[in-house]
Write a protein that holds these residues in place. Sequence first.
Motif, PDB file in Angstrom:
ATOM      1  N   GLN A  96       1.016  -1.272  -0.104  1.00  0.00           N
ATOM      2  CA  GLN A  96       0.028   0.007  -0.159  1.00  0.00           C
ATOM      3  C   GLN A  96       0.932   1.058   0.102  1.00  0.00           C
ATOM      4  N   THR A  97       0.324   2.429  -0.670  1.00  0.00           N
ATOM      5  CA  THR A  97       1.304   3.509  -0.754  1.00  0.00           C
ATOM      6  C   THR A  97       0.623   4.509   0.208  1.00  0.00           C
ATOM      7  N   VAL A  98       1.661   5.376   0.427  1.00  0.00           N
ATOM      8  CA  VAL A  98       1.263   6.298   1.669  1.00  0.00           C
ATOM      9  C   VAL A  98       0.041   7.207   1.007  1.00  0.00           C
ATOM     10  N   ASP A  99      -0.328   7.228  -0.278  1.00  0.00           N
ATOM     11  CA  ASP A  99      -1.420   7.923  -0.950  1.00  0.00           C
ATOM     12  C   ASP A  99      -2.610   7.524  -0.415  1.00  0.00           C
ATOM     13  N   GLU A 100      -2.670   6.098  -0.363  1.00  0.00           N
ATOM     14  CA  GLU A 100      -3.832   5.232   0.026  1.00  0.00           C
ATOM     15  C   GLU A 100      -4.219   5.481   1.652  1.00  0.00           C
ATOM     16  N   LEU A 101      -2.943   5.668   2.427  1.00  0.00           N
ATOM     17  CA  LEU A 101      -3.100   5.771   3.707  1.00  0.00           C
ATOM     18  C   LEU A 101      -3.863   6.949   4.113  1.00  0.00           C
ATOM     19  N   VAL A 102      -3.160   8.110   3.526  1.00  0.00           N
ATOM     20  CA  VAL A 102      -3.501   9.486   3.697  1.00  0.00           C
ATOM     21  C   VAL A 102      -4.975   9.496   3.325  1.00  0.00           C
ATOM     22  N   ALA A 103      -5.615   8.898   2.019  1.00  0.00           N
ATOM     23  CA  ALA A 103      -6.869   9.173   1.775  1.00  0.00           C
ATOM     24  C   ALA A 103      -7.724   8.719   2.684  1.00  0.00           C
ATOM     25  N   ASN A 104      -7.474   7.480   3.461  1.00  0.00           N
ATOM     26  CA  ASN A 104      -8.349   6.853   4.522  1.00  0.00           C
ATOM     27  C   ASN A 104      -8.481   7.817   5.392  1.00  0.00           C
ATOM     28  N   LEU A 105      -7.180   8.374   5.863  1.00  0.00           N
ATOM     29  CA  LEU A 105      -7.050   9.132   7.132  1.00  0.00           C
ATOM     30  C   LEU A 105      -7.995  10.521   7.202  1.00  0.00           C
ATOM     31  N   VAL A 106      -7.796  11.302   5.764  1.00  0.00           N
ATOM     32  CA  VAL A 106      -8.706  12.329   5.432  1.00  0.00           C
ATOM     33  C   VAL A 106     -10.147  11.966   5.728  1.00  0.00           C
ATOM     34  N   ARG A 107     -10.603  10.701   5.257  1.00  0.00           N
ATOM     35  CA  ARG A 107     -12.002  10.363   5.233  1.00  0.00           C
ATOM     36  C   ARG A 107     -12.442  10.499   6.448  1.00  0.00           C
ATOM     37  N   ASP A 108     -11.716   9.450   7.383  1.00  0.00           N
ATOM     38  CA  ASP A 108     -12.201   9.358   8.712  1.00  0.00           C
ATOM     39  C   ASP A 108     -12.091  10.635   9.457  1.00  0.00           C
ATOM     40  N   TYR A 109     -11.292  11.476   9.328  1.00  0.00           N
ATOM     41  CA  TYR A 109     -11.123  12.966   9.815  1.00  0.00           C
ATOM     42  C   TYR A 109     -12.205  13.722   9.618  1.00  0.00           C
ATOM     43  N   MET A 110     -12.571  13.749   8.437  1.00  0.00           N
ATOM     44  CA  MET A 110     -13.774  14.736   7.956  1.00  0.00           C
ATOM     45  C   MET A 110     -15.164  14.124   8.518  1.00  0.00           C
ATOM     46  N   LEU A 111     -15.199  12.861   8.774  1.00  0.00           N
ATOM     47  CA  LEU A 111     -16.223  12.127   9.064  1.00  0.00           C
ATOM     48  C   LEU A 111     -16.489  12.192  10.724  1.00  0.00           C
ATOM     49  N   LYS A 158      -4.230  18.583   6.271  1.00  0.00           N
ATOM     50  CA  LYS A 158      -2.860  18.486   5.815  1.00  0.00           C
ATOM     51  C   LYS A 158      -1.810  18.389   7.127  1.00  0.00           C
ATOM     52  N   ASN A 159      -1.959  19.468   7.738  1.00  0.00           N
ATOM     53  CA  ASN A 159      -1.078  19.701   8.909  1.00  0.00           C
ATOM     54  C   ASN A 159      -1.303  18.738  10.137  1.00  0.00           C
ATOM     55  N   THR A 160      -2.716  18.290  10.274  1.00  0.00           N
ATOM     56  CA  THR A 160      -3.034  17.222  11.189  1.00  0.00           C
ATOM     57  C   THR A 160      -2.445  16.070  10.674  1.00  0.00           C
ATOM     58  N   ILE A 161      -2.356  15.698   9.488  1.00  0.00           N
ATOM     59  CA  ILE A 161      -1.635  14.355   9.242  1.00  0.00           C
ATOM     60  C   ILE A 161      -0.085  14.545   9.275  1.00  0.00           C
ATOM     61  N   LYS A 162       0.434  15.598   9.079  1.00  0.00           N
ATOM     62  CA  LYS A 162       1.812  15.629   9.047  1.00  0.00           C
ATOM     63  C   LYS A 162       2.338  15.533  10.542  1.00  0.00           C
ATOM     64  N   THR A 163       1.261  16.092  11.567  1.00  0.00           N
ATOM     65  CA  THR A 163       1.746  16.063  12.879  1.00  0.00           C
ATOM     66  C   THR A 163       1.455  14.594  13.401  1.00  0.00           C
ATOM     67  N   ALA A 164       0.800  13.650  13.010  1.00  0.00           N
ATOM     68  CA  ALA A 164       0.659  12.328  13.221  1.00  0.00           C
ATOM     69  C   ALA A 164       1.773  11.584  12.873  1.00  0.00           C
ATOM     70  N   PHE A 165       2.296  11.903  11.565  1.00  0.00           N
ATOM     71  CA  PHE A 165       3.471  11.075  11.110  1.00  0.00           C
ATOM     72  C   PHE A 165       4.536  11.545  11.904  1.00  0.00           C
ATOM     73  N   GLU A 166       4.658  12.738  12.453  1.00  0.00           N
ATOM     74  CA  GLU A 166       6.050  13.406  12.792  1.00  0.00           C
ATOM     75  C   GLU A 166       5.849  12.713  14.441  1.00  0.00           C
ATOM     76  N   ARG A 167       4.759  12.573  14.975  1.00  0.00           N
ATOM     77  CA  ARG A 167       4.659  11.813  16.491  1.00  0.00           C
ATOM     78  C   ARG A 167       5.188  10.176  16.189  1.00  0.00           C
ATOM     79  N   ILE A 168       4.718   9.742  15.262  1.00  0.00           N
ATOM     80  CA  ILE A 168       4.951   8.269  15.217  1.00  0.00           C
ATOM     81  C   ILE A 168       6.405   8.008  14.825  1.00  0.00           C
ATOM     82  N   PHE A 169       6.972   8.868  13.912  1.00  0.00           N
ATOM     83  CA  PHE A 169       8.488   8.565  13.640  1.00  0.00           C
ATOM     84  C   PHE A 169       9.428   9.325  14.399  1.00  0.00           C
TER      85      PHE A 169
END
Length: 372
Positions: free
Chosen positions: A103-118, A343-354
Amino acid sequence: MQNAENEIKNSTKFIFSLVDTEKQIEVPSYAESDSRGKNFVQWGPDNMFPNVLFEMYSNSPSLSAIINGTVEMIKGNDIIINEKIHTLNNDLYYFPYINKERQTVDELVANLVRDYMLYGCFAIQVIYNKLDNKAELYHLPMELVRLNEDRDVIYFNKRWKKYSTNAIEYAAYDPENIIEHKSQVFVYTNSGKRQTYGISPQNSALEDIASECYAAKYIRKTLQNGMAARYIIDLPSTANLTDDDKAEIEDGIRDKFTGWQNAGEFALYFNNGNEAMKITKVDMDNSHEVFNGIRTAARENIFVTNHATPNLFGLPTATTGFNDQEYASAYNLYEKMTLIPIKNTIKTAFERIFGINDAITFTSKNNAIDNE
């Protein structure tokens, strides 16, 4: 007295309605409460708030257009994972993919955006290898996730019910406790300490989303029922008919006389008695206007809730003066109010993980990194 009782016994009551009563549209409500004998916090009174919301999103043209369109707008950027994550930290074993399923990072980000908006939150499963490196990332759909009050235990179940007992338990993301938990879940929420789960951006439009779904079902039902006219059919000499006989007659008339594919058809009645069959036409009401008004108002409220301009998502406005400059202005406003914060929210999540800055970046078509 006996005659009166017989009249009541043999009478039949007919109930007519403007709407289809066979299937109700459930409007989810947010409430948190401890489940009986369980540690997870119920998400909604029946623990099904996110599941019902996802179903409503799937059936709402406006909300689907906004969320799906927003996902594509963000995917329109080049989404890049910092190579240092793999080359220096030895994380993401299958780099540039995020897991062994390629799976690509694009696929992961797409799912994260959808969940966050819902839901106002999203979940990422982090799997470690034997060397305690962060080898893989997976998206966990939030409608399948529940949390305890402290958010340090995550429960995953593909078939949640009010009192589910077969959930899989995961530890919350904690890089200091890898040895005991090789699979952890990072959960990001926008609610702070106000509540356990995220604050859904759709909360103020829940009734409107349900209304849009309901109106669409009414139109579908109207098409199925012949679209133009309604009739009351008075059949004579039916006292001796069984329930099965009545059902057979009803099905026969419906198959022959109703439905959009039978427009203009006729019905035949073979009468062996002396009485004539009566067919009374009921004049069409203005219910279609009522439902069109409901859909229009609901659509407007859904777009307002998501600070979205309809023209950006395939719905031209009534005016014809929406030119390229106005389109660009509308997009820039939506970008500042919605795209950049997500996008900032997703960037923050990746920065906290790695644990590194710029763990993920979004670049525009001209390869310029977004300055969020």
